[in-house]
Scaffold this motif. Structure first.
Motif, PDB file in Angstrom:
ATOM      1  N   HIS A  17       0.866  -1.165  -0.035  1.00 45.99           N
ATOM      2  CA  HIS A  17       0.008  -0.060  -0.042  1.00 45.99           C
ATOM      3  C   HIS A  17       0.925   1.225  -0.011  1.00 45.99           C
ATOM      4  N   TYR A  18       2.257   1.176   0.095  1.00 46.27           N
ATOM      5  CA  TYR A  18       3.010   2.148   0.031  1.00 46.27           C
ATOM      6  C   TYR A  18       3.063   3.001  -1.028  1.00 46.27           C
ATOM      7  N   CYS A  19       3.374   4.567  -0.874  1.00 41.08           N
ATOM      8  CA  CYS A  19       3.292   5.487  -1.973  1.00 41.08           C
ATOM      9  C   CYS A  19       4.364   5.163  -2.900  1.00 41.08           C
ATOM     10  N   PRO A  20       4.329   5.512  -4.353  1.00 41.81           N
ATOM     11  CA  PRO A  20       5.521   5.581  -5.083  1.00 41.81           C
ATOM     12  C   PRO A  20       6.746   6.291  -4.584  1.00 41.81           C
ATOM     13  N   GLY A  21       8.047   5.538  -4.689  1.00 39.65           N
ATOM     14  CA  GLY A  21       9.152   6.227  -4.169  1.00 39.65           C
ATOM     15  C   GLY A  21       9.525   5.781  -2.820  1.00 39.65           C
TER      16      GLY A  21
END
Lengths: 241, 359, 182
Positions: A17-21
């Motif tokens: 679920h982590y954001c891009p980057g």
């Protein structure tokens, strides 16, 4: 054809679920690789923090528990003391480990608990929307330091250096994720921290400077550059103890 | 009290409530204790420090109440019987941890040797934490099973029930005592676990390392739509089962009573002696003493005679009295007598109030 | 019959132990008993007190407002607890350290003996509590003499044989004294 690389067994085949980057995905994988390499998947127990990584158990294929915000090391102490044959580690962010949980952090380290801590320092509270963290740099803008962090709001807290002063602490190293070489170094440090526990050496902590492009308001590449340019100056890399 | 456990088997010994709770816990299988100093429960912590090693268990003096309850969380998650103890201000600090235990469906025993409040208050006995203990305490819709012993022997006995029910229902259980019970000494027969509480309960959910099984996860975070509601429904169903099966109380002289005095814990000792004295004078007075405060023993108030008056006596300004009001057909028949801040309703006050109600 | 005793003195005079021996002896004699100490901040400043209730039946409050007996070892304790004695009660006062009170208003039984001085003659100021215990039990037969001696033996055993002898001598001195004043 010979297979030279694959997803670690300790990592589920799912999308995070982590954001891009974001750096969490990288560190999750590093931890999983180390657990596989050391062949401890069946005896490792993770303590997830309150923070973006609270859902780590959705990605790691081994026993996990949540802990209340800041209390991961108290929970880990309870588990490890009762099950010394297991390998117990906490995975904590800067707010969890160095603000609300500072007391637990210092005292667990001071008791020399035979534990491993993976400490993600991204200089900001991610899960709650980008507030000032204890590790936020001076001048850094966050939602609660809209004009940049001033001295009166606290200087970046160097918890790793603080912990290195304690006799109960065996190993402290600060690493980063901003280049592939740094990522390799990070994995080595993580492996060392787990190895120490297996060898019953005492408390080990790896601090990882990790990008948060979302709340640094920049691109993924700019985030890596920001670590290289600013963060490592405040938080020098290398073995602290 | 320094005593050799093996020597004491089945012997009658003079013990403080604090020591008896600790000894009961050890014999009930408690193998992890973490605590932080606070009066009037300190003897319990040092008893554990002395005797836990005899059981190959772990004792930790924690750096804070927060750490203590979360260490208990960890030990419980690892599948062991674990406990902490404190007194009122310290129990307030533990509430977050208790809520997490409830949310994660982890068993644990928490002892509160109550003292006067609010704030730092004083160290005299009090019963002012009833609301906190029985109505949740921390955040979220949860209950802990709450036991209120009124003698040192009962405090010892209830530890077996506490650990067993905590495991059985996967819930925190609280022992609600007070400074008087904790500090006083009485003879205690140190018996082993009663049969009904000696069954071993499997913990397939425990964190042991995922050898030969899928990983276990202990969590109270449920973000998917409907998932948290499902957890809550599961908890509520369990609470209903507990309410149905676990109400405990003691009563006497209630059948023909015109006034029934309701009190718990150390307060009930004084009430009982008053009621007995008045019975000798042929006055129609009885008593009910809840032993479980949650679930509240509603059953004890189920009687056809509607003219009965209830006098609730507490070392507080009126907390349990609300549950009594909810348990009787007509709350206008419920009266209250209470003092707090270290003061205890005395026999004279209770007697006068009863006489007034009998008129 | 229920007997309620307040014991009070300075820290170090062995008041808590005196109460415990009394309570343990009562237990051994198959009576019901409670022992309640002063605790926490209250014990700072050098005063110590405990309350012992001995009965044949279930005991209500271990806390004592009005006592059947007072055993008082120093002046401040007398100031504090002197007025808590029931009419007809027993006031056991350590004459070595407490002034003889003016003629009391209530009808009480005063036993005024120099327990500390007697203890010193016996061999140690530390056994003044045991002298008082002997005296008290000779006056009020709450527990059997043999039981009290047995408890004293078992408590002193943890220290040394000489300590047993010293304590038993102190108890005997007190007991004789109590029989005389009866």
């Amino acid at each position: 054809m010979k297979k030279i690389y694959s997803r670690p067994q300790s990592l589920y085949d799912v999308v995070t679920h982590y954001c891009p980057g974001c750096g969490h995905g990288i560190v999750h994988k590093l931890v999983a690789q180390v657990v596989d390499e050391l062949q401890i998947r069946e005896k490792v127990i993770a303590v997830a923090p309150v923070g973006c990584a609270v859902l780590a158990y959705d990605y790691w294929n081994f026993d996990c528990t949540e802990a209340a915000h800041g209390r991961a090391l108290a929970v880990a102490t309870g588990i490890k003391r009762m099950r010394p044959e297991t390998v117990v580690f906490t995975y904590q962010g800067d707010g969890d480990l160095a603000a609300i949980g500072t007391n637990e952090t210092i005292h667990t380290a001071n008791r020399g608990e035979n534990l491993t801590t993976i400490f993600i320092n991204n200089a900001v509270y991610g899960m709650t929307g980008g507030q000032m963290a204890p590790t936020t740099l001076l001048g850094q803008k966050t939602t609660t330091t809209p004009h940049g962090r001033k001295e009166q709001e606290g200087r970046p807290l160097k918890i790793s250096e603080l912990l290195a002063q304690l006799e109960g602490v065996y190993y402290v190293e600060r690493v980063s994720l901003h280049t592939p070489q740094q990522v390799i170094n990070a994995q080595k440090a993580i492996k060392q921290a787990f190895q120490n526990q297996i060898e019953e050496k005492g408390f080990s902590l790896v601090e990882i400077l990790s990008p948060c492009p979302t709340y640094w308001n920049c691109s993924a590449q700019e985030a890596m550059d920001w670590i290289a340019e600013f963060m490592v100056k405040e938080f020098p890399l290398g073995r602290i103890k | 009290m320094k005593s050799n456990n093996k020597e004491n088997c089945f012997r009658k010994v003079l013990m403080t409530g604090n020591d008896a709770i600790a000894e009961g816990a050890l014999r009930a299988g408690c193998r992890f204790y973490a605590g932080y100093p606070i009066t009037p429960q300190n003897e319990l912590t040092s008893y554990m420090a002395i005797h836990m090693p005899e059981y190959q268990g772990v004792f930790i003096q924690a750096e804070s109440e927060l750490a203590a309850i979360n260490m208990v969380f960890g030990a419980s998650a690892a599948g062991f019987r674990a406990m902490t103890s404190s007194s009122s201000p310290g129990i307030s600090l533990k509430q977050e941890g208790i809520s997490y235990l409830a949310g994660c469906e982890l068993p644990a025993v928490i002892v509160n040797i109550m003292r006067g409040g609010p704030g730092l208050g004083n160290i005299a006995p009090a019963q002012s934490d009833y609301f906190q203990a029985t109505k949740g305490g921390g955040h979220g819709d949860y209950h802990s099973i709450v036991f209120a012993p009124s003698s040192v022997q009962e405090a010892y006995n209830l530890m077996f029930a506490a650990f067993y029910l905590a495991d059985k229902f996967r819930t925190p259980v609280m022992i609600l005592g007070d400074g008087m019970l904790g500090q006083m000494m009485e003879p205690v027969v140190l018996h082993s676990a009663p049969l009904e509480f000696s069954e071993n309960i499997d913990k397939p959910w425990a964190l042991t390392g995922c050898k030969d099984r899928n990983p276990n996860v202990i969590r109270s975070l449920y973000l998917k739509e409907g998932a948290l509601e499902a957890l809550n429904e599961r908890l509520q169903k369990r609470y209903q089962m507990i309410e149905k099966t676990q109400q405990r109380f003691e009563e006497d002289f209630v059948n023909d009573a015109q006034v029934i005095v309701v009190s718990y814990g150390a307060m009930a000792r004084i009430v009982k002696s008053v009621v007995k004295k008045l019975r000798q004078r042929k006055l129609k007075v009885g008593y009910i003493r809840p032993i479980t405060l949650w679930p509240f023993p509603v059953k004890a108030f189920n009687r056809k005679k509607t003219t009965v008056k209830y006098l609730v006596v507490e070392m507080s300004y009126g907390q349990m009295v609300e549950d009594v009001c909810l348990s009787v057909p007509d709350k206008k028949k419920v009266y209250f007598l209470g003092r707090a801040g270290g003061a205890i309703p005395d026999t004279g006050q209770i007697t006068r109030k009863i006489y007034k109600l009998l008129r | 019959m229920e007997h309620r005793i307040i014991l009070a003195g300075a820290g170090g005079q062995g008041i808590m132990l005196l109460g415990k021996i009394l309570a343990e002896a009562a237990m051994k004699d198959n009576k019901t008993v409670t022992w309640l100490p002063s605790y926490g901040a209250e014990v700072r400043g050098g005063t110590a007190n405990c309350m012992v209730v001995i009965s044949e039946e279930e005991i209500g409050s271990p806390y004592i407002d009005q006592a059947d007996s007072l055993i008082i070892f120093n002046q401040p304790s007398f100031e504090r607890f002197g007025n808590r004695l029931l009419p007809g009660g027993i006031l056991l006062l350590n004459a070595s350290l407490v002034e003889k009170p003016a003629f009391p208003k209530k009808k009480i039984r005063l036993i005024y003996q120099p327990f500390t001085d007697i203890a010193m003659k016996v061999g140690s100021v530390k056994v003044a509590n045991i002298v008082a215990l002997g005296c008290f039990l000779a006056v009020v037969k709450l527990v059997r003499k043999e039981t009290a001696i047995e408890i004293i033996r078992s408590k002193a055993k943890e220290v040394s044989p000489q300590i047993i002898e010293l304590n038993l001598k102190a108890f005997e001195e007190g007991f004789i004294l109590g029989q005389d004043v009866k």
